[in-house]
Design an enzyme around this catalytic site. Sequence first.
Site, PDB file in Angstrom:
ATOM      1  N   HIS A   1      -8.216  -5.598  -0.705  1.00  0.00           N
ATOM      2  CA  HIS A   1      -7.007  -4.931  -0.226  1.00  0.00           C
ATOM      3  C   HIS A   1      -6.436  -5.634   1.003  1.00  0.00           C
ATOM      4  O   HIS A   1      -5.235  -5.902   1.070  1.00  0.00           O
ATOM      5  CB  HIS A   1      -7.340  -3.471   0.114  1.00  0.00           C
TER       6      HIS A   1
ATOM      7  N   ASP B   1     -10.079  -4.828  -4.796  1.00  0.00           N
ATOM      8  CA  ASP B   1      -9.552  -3.843  -3.858  1.00  0.00           C
ATOM      9  C   ASP B   1     -10.489  -2.639  -3.784  1.00  0.00           C
ATOM     10  O   ASP B   1     -10.770  -1.998  -4.789  1.00  0.00           O
ATOM     11  CB  ASP B   1      -8.162  -3.393  -4.321  1.00  0.00           C
TER      12      ASP B   1
ATOM     13  N   CYS C   1       0.825  -1.194   0.000  1.00  0.00           N
ATOM     14  CA  CYS C   1       0.000   0.000   0.000  1.00  0.00           C
ATOM     15  C   CYS C   1       0.870   1.258   0.000  1.00  0.00           C
ATOM     16  O   CYS C   1       1.663   1.458  -0.912  1.00  0.00           O
ATOM     17  CB  CYS C   1      -0.980  -0.044   1.168  1.00  0.00           C
TER      18      CYS C   1
END
Length: 354
Positions: A328, A299, A143
């Site tokens: 995610h 996601d 991320c």
Amino acid sequence: MLGLSDIAGYWTDGVLRTLVALGRGFGSPATDPSPVTPYDVVYQGGKVSLRHYRPAERRHKTPLLIVYALIKRPFVLDLQPGKSVVESLLNQGFELYLIDWIPPTAADTWRGFDAYVNDDLANAVRAVQVSEGVEQVSLLGYCFGALLSLLYAALHPEYVKNLLTLTAPFDLGNRELPFYRLMDWMSDASVDLITKVYGNCPAWMVNSGFTAMAPVHHAIDKYVGRYRNAERDGYAEMFELFERWMQSDVPLAGQVFRELVKEIFKRNALVKGEFTVGGERVNLRRIICPLLNVVADFDDVVHPGSSLGLPEFVGSEDKRNLTFPTGHLGAVVSAGALTKMWPQIGSWLANRDD
């Protein structure tokens, strides 16, 4: 005459002022649970605490450094035995390091991407190099950590053996998620207001933004899932750990928050080749190491469309996307990802070890 963007800007400024006022009553995030996998802290400096995890049997020469995100605690990567990215990589024989970012204080409002990339991350890489006696390390960023890894690899390509980016927020010109569109409504003055009042972007506001990315999941779906799976062995404990992680937000240093919102989110400067770190323009073509860009198909935090185009922008000859049908967070906690996706990631790394 006021246009729609003007009205939206005034509205957003008003909301932010209200949130700032209300946020003064929010408490501190919960502490980390006890570690699942043992580690040693081998370096501390700046905002970095560097963990070293040792495999029972080392099978690969190049050490792997996980660059975690700045906005939450890293224990989600090692939640439970059998449900751990750290455990998976150790079982595959990798010498593993992980950056545990130290939360910024009131004295750290000046810290921007330059400090985090050219100082903290660079020093962590150097610590691994010295500890392992190697010239290059492999980087795995998750991320926000994927964004930091990408910037480091572009600015210091000579030290990166392999680059893995997991759910990377790269192309923020994509506006398919509501949270992304909200960034268009947030004026530069609104961003400055937050840091003027708080110095750093407070943890409660980080949590609000994270929740806004997937509001239905955070408000309803997760509790429906808990009800449906209440009888499954270990599910309640896993749910509580996950909830603990969801509340583990930490502040974002003021300068990195301003740069992230104004330049990355609003102006998409990295994709346009206009983003600078420490006065140097970030040229992604300087990345020539093998790149594996891992994209979660479902996601709802970093839209797949924000990640998929990354290989086209780097100079590597060996580059590809690896897509997997998960979300995610599922990318690091779901059984499917841990049993299928992470062995693929490990195999990709192992094949590029020499």
